[in-house]
Design an enzyme around this catalytic site. Structure first.
Site, PDB file in Angstrom:
ATOM      1  N   LYS A   1       0.835  -1.209   0.000  1.00  0.00           N
ATOM      2  CA  LYS A   1       0.000   0.000   0.000  1.00  0.00           C
ATOM      3  C   LYS A   1       0.870   1.260   0.000  1.00  0.00           C
ATOM      4  CE  LYS A   1      -2.230  -1.165   3.760  1.00  0.00           C
ATOM      5  NZ  LYS A   1      -1.597  -2.468   3.958  1.00  0.00           N
ATOM      6  N   THR A   2       1.850   1.277   0.902  1.00  0.00           N
ATOM      7  CA  THR A   2       2.713   2.450   0.976  1.00  0.00           C
ATOM      8  C   THR A   2       3.516   2.588  -0.312  1.00  0.00           C
ATOM      9  OG1 THR A   2       2.799   2.120   3.355  1.00  0.00           O
ATOM     10  CG2 THR A   2       4.425   3.604   2.416  1.00  0.00           C
TER      11      THR A   2
ATOM     12  N   GLN B   1      -5.888  -3.065  10.759  1.00  0.00           N
ATOM     13  CA  GLN B   1      -4.772  -2.428  11.455  1.00  0.00           C
ATOM     14  C   GLN B   1      -5.179  -1.127  12.130  1.00  0.00           C
ATOM     15  OE1 GLN B   1      -0.789  -2.621   9.569  1.00  0.00           O
ATOM     16  NE2 GLN B   1      -1.844  -3.513   7.824  1.00  0.00           N
TER      17      GLN B   1
ATOM     18  N   ARG C   1       4.648  -7.198  11.227  1.00  0.00           N
ATOM     19  CA  ARG C   1       5.878  -6.452  10.934  1.00  0.00           C
ATOM     20  C   ARG C   1       7.018  -7.402  10.607  1.00  0.00           C
ATOM     21  NH1 ARG C   1       3.753  -2.901   9.188  1.00  0.00           N
ATOM     22  NH2 ARG C   1       1.943  -4.189   9.547  1.00  0.00           N
TER      23      ARG C   1
ATOM     24  N   ASP D   1      -2.149   7.675   3.574  1.00  0.00           N
ATOM     25  CA  ASP D   1      -1.769   6.300   3.925  1.00  0.00           C
ATOM     26  C   ASP D   1      -2.326   5.997   5.308  1.00  0.00           C
ATOM     27  OD1 ASP D   1      -0.612   3.829   3.557  1.00  0.00           O
ATOM     28  OD2 ASP D   1       1.430   4.452   4.013  1.00  0.00           O
ATOM     29  N   GLU D   2      -2.537   4.733   5.620  1.00  0.00           N
ATOM     30  CA  GLU D   2      -3.070   4.320   6.930  1.00  0.00           C
ATOM     31  C   GLU D   2      -4.401   5.030   7.216  1.00  0.00           C
ATOM     32  OE1 GLU D   2      -1.369   2.106   8.898  1.00  0.00           O
ATOM     33  OE2 GLU D   2       0.704   2.205   8.192  1.00  0.00           O
TER      34      GLU D   2
END
Ligand code: ATP
Ligand code: MG
Length: 754
Positions: free
Chosen positions: A34-35, A247, A599, A216-217
């Site tokens: 995504k990033t 998340q 992560r 983002d996020e």
């Protein structure tokens, strides 16, 4: 944009990157790019002739923003795209349009501790009785209101005691901020939201200026953040967001999952892209993450696969004590680094709350493993740093009353509380700032001559300092240090702490020097101060440094490491105790663990300790219920065998949450544990046992929920509930022997901690 940049993308990633006009929603699991899509998309927009100033990319941490900037620099070097956190974005807009909100452009941003001290002062002056609430609770109620866009004059407290206090205090607190030409963190967002809402022309011009907004996020946006990006995407609805509802971990800060779940209905013409391939983790890690998150009820199921090699099994390890947990992890890292298998920077240790870091720091130091604790705020919260910066803040905004009160008597100038009270009263009656009131010291009723002279000297010092306001920041701070004799208070002593304070001051000067070097033409004191106030948790983090990273699970969002340790997976810690009664918060805790697990690139260790010293007490822990939700058959489940175990015959029926498998496949170097046996004694000592005392009398307060106790007749049991006080303190114990549950008055019972 060169073809090979597009080649390094999967089909759905490319589809999102090539999208130019109209709303875009990329909904995908962790590690799916995504990033990466955001940075590539910016590069693509630039290649299509979009001007860099028409793009704004928003994230939640400075670290994420820096990462994005450096990735973009590689794709499209030297382009001046605005990339940063929501708070910075708003701080910048608010500087430009401060007067719309009754502020001056040089307003101060109060950090959490400054806001709290202003709030406490307001509470004192409001004549309310805080018997039912702490100032922190009032602060969090006000923060909640701001995050739900409820302004002070519209706040209705309802019937409960705290609510009615907040209703009275909030407007006064807001007025005090306004008077000091200051804002708190939540205000940055709220002011900008209202700015956009109340000034259609301005909104339209900003909508046009920032034609392409990327977030983002997005799952962590709260109502004001949502309202801001939404308001700037009306004529130019080119809002591109990426996120993963699984998340979402900022519910406590007002983040609203609805923002992402309803994006499709907000923007009917939206292009939705789903990414399903994970590039980060091994299938073993992903399957553990998947099994865990499947327990959340409030979610849309997503599929995620990976072509990565299977990798090692995820390990679940139960240690005897928290010390052993930390030592074993440090020893393992140390051994692997020594063998040249990995580098320190490949490892990360995540915990739920900062207070847990201490034991790991100690263990790392003992083993000589280089580490860094990621919590950037701490440095700027140190007294000497806040004091010194307060001088600069007051220079920048002379109406900043919090800064004034902070330093008017630092170093000591014989300006005491009584004097300040009179200055404050004068300021309030005349509608002046504290500094302006101090200028009129001679006219203040009841103020003695000595106090008036001391104040006049301070004002003169301030005026001298203010002549330097346009100098480079390092020179300004240096001038403050020499003129105010600030260092004198620390230099005169042999105290080691004062030595550290002087070193910290040097450190601040080097940060100013760095700032000056980075901003040779456009640097200002105001901008420097803003940067320092808006540091957040992950700012200290520098992936280039070869150190083990220690950080909270919250700070770990968006990052990745080859080896991840998630520690202290115990009831009350993860999930956090405040989620105990609340199913929604429990789901958020689960998501937090999910973020931590995902992560990990190659190896993941989940661990807990049976005993943990925490908040000054040694407690028997209860394993985190989340451990029970993991696919044990696919994992390597290990119980550390130590001198502790024989004394503590646990079996599966006793701890159904954490069945102990027979497998003891330890490949880590066993830490030396000469003190394990004595530890038990120490534990017992702490709990009141005396040697030679066959039937020790145990203080009722020494019994805590979850503690394992022993009874001469019924054997081992666990305290499942406690009630009453003093002599009436009663424990409900569930026995492992089949005796069932029994209640005991602790003052008279023969129960003992096991
Ligand atoms: P999170 O939800 O955790 O923030 P994300 O979806 O933002 O994850 P990224 O950080 O963008 O994921 O990507 C995860 C990792 O996978 C990164 O190291 C990234 O460089 C790599 N990656 C992503 N897509 C590809 C690809 N198509 N080819 C190679 N590597 C990729
Ligand atoms: Mg990401």
């Amino acid at each position: 944009m060169t073809a090979d940049l597009l080649q390094s993308l999967t089909d759905p990633q490319r589809e999102a990157v090539l999208h130019v006009d109209g709303p875009l929603l990329v909904l995908a699991g962790p590690g799916s790019g995504k990033t990466r899509v955001i940075t590539h998309r910016i590069a693509h927009l630039l290649s299509q002739g979009v001007r860099p100033t028409q793009i704004a990319a928003l994230t939640f941490t400075n670290k994420a923003a820096d990462e994005m900037r450096s990735r973009l620099d590689r794709l499209a070097p030297g382009e001046n795209v605005w990339i940063g956190t929501f708070h910075r974005f708003c701080a910048r807009l608010l500087r430009q349009y401060a007067e719309y909100r009754g502020l001056q452009p040089n307003y101060t941003i109060y950090d959490t501790s400054d806001s709290l001290s202003l709030l406490k002062r307001t509470i004192r002056e409001t004549d309310v009785q805080l018997t039912h609430a702490t100032p922190e609770q009032v602060a969090s109620a006000i923060s909640w209101a701001k995050n739900h866009l409820i302004e002070a004059d519209r706040y209705v407290g309802g019937v409960n005691a705290t609510g009615s206090i907040v209703e009275r205090v909030y407007p006064k607190y807001q007025a005090a901020l306004q008077q000091a030409n200051a804002v708190d963190f939540d205000d940055l967002l709220m002011h900008v939201t209202l700015l956009l809402k109340e000034n259609e022309e301005l909104r339209a011009s900003l909508d046009e200026r920032f034609r392409y907004i990327l977030v983002d996020e997005y799952q962590d946006t709260n109502l004001p953040q949502y309202a801001i990006v939404r308001a700037m995407s009306i004529q130019y609805p080119n809002l591109g967001v990426t996120g993963d509802p699984d998340q979402s971990i900022y519910g406590w800060r007002g983040a609203n999952l609805k923002n992402i779940l309803e994006f499709e209905s907000d923007f009917p013409a939206v292009k939705v892209v789903r990414l399903e391939q994970n590039y980060r983790s091994t299938p073993n890690i992903l399957s553990v993450a998947d099994a865990l998150i499947a327990n959340n009820k409030q979610r849309k199921k997503k599929s995620l696969f990976t072509d990565n090699p299977a990798g090692k099994a995820v390990r679940m390890i139960q240690y005897s004590t928290h010390k052993e947990e930390a030592q074993a992890i440090a020893a393992r890292i140390s051994a692997q680094v020594a063998q040249g298998k990995r580098r320190p920077r490949d490892y990360a240790i995540f915990y739920r709350i900062n207070a847990l870091s201490r034991t790991f720091e100690d263990a790392m130091r003992q083993q000589g493993v280089p580490y860094m604790i990621v919590s950037g705020v701490e440095f700027y919260h140190r007294k000497e740093i806040k004091d010194l910066l307060a001088y600069a803040l007051l220079m920048n905004n002379p109406r900043d009353d919090v800064a004034f009160e902070r330093i008017v008597n630092v170093p000591k100038r014989a300006i005491g509380k009584a004097t300040l009270l009179k200055v404050r009263l004068h300021a309030a009656t005349e509608g002046l700032s504290m500094l302006e009131a101090a200028r009129e010291a001679g006219m203040i009723d009841g103020l003695g001559n000595r106090a008036a002279v001391a104040l006049a000297k301070f004002v003169a010092l301030f005026d001298r300092l203010s002549t330097k306001i346009n100098d480079p920041v390092e020179e300004i701070l240096g001038f403050v240090l020499s003129e105010s004799e600030f260092k004198r208070q620390y230099e005169a002593t042999d105290d080691v702490e004062d030595q550290t304070r002087l070193e910290n001051i040097e450190e601040l000067l080097s940060s100013a020097r760095e700032y000056d070097t980075e901003h040779p033409h456009d640097g200002t004191l105001e901008h420097y101060l803003e940067e320092k106030t808006l540091v957040n948790e992950t700012d200290d983090f520098d992936a280039e440094m070869d150190r083990v990273t220690l950080m909270t699970l919250h700070a770990a969002k968006g990052l990745e490491f080859p080896v991840v340790h998630i520690v202290a997976l115990e009831q009350g810690l993860l999930p956090h105790e405040r989620s105990r009664e609340n199913p929604e918060q429990l789901e958020e805790e689960r998501r937090l663990l999910f973020v931590g697990i995902t992560r990990a690139e190659e190896e993941l260790d989940l661990s807990m300790a049976r005993y943990r010293d925490f908040r000054g007490k040694r407690n028997m822990t209860i394993p985190s219920p989340f451990l029970m939700e993991l696919p044990r058959d696919e994992m390597e489940v290990t119980e550390e065998q130590t001198a502790f175990a024989p004394d503590f015959p646990l079996d599966e029926s006793f701890f159904p949450e954490f069945p102990i498998s027979g497998q003891r496949s330890l490949d880590l170097p066993r830490p030396a544990l000469p003190s394990a046996v004595t530890n038990i004694r120490t534990a017992a000592d702490l709990l009141g046992e005396r040697e030679g005392d066959a039937q020790p009398r145990v203080e009722p307060n020494a019994f805590v929920q979850g503690m394992v106790v022993t009874h001469d007749e019924y054997g081992l049991g666990k305290i499942i509930a406690l009630s009453g006080e003093g002599a009436k303190r009663t424990a409900t114990v569930r026995f492992a022997s089949g005796a069932g549950e029994k209640k005991f008055r602790l003052a008279y019972s023969p129960l003992r901690p096991a």
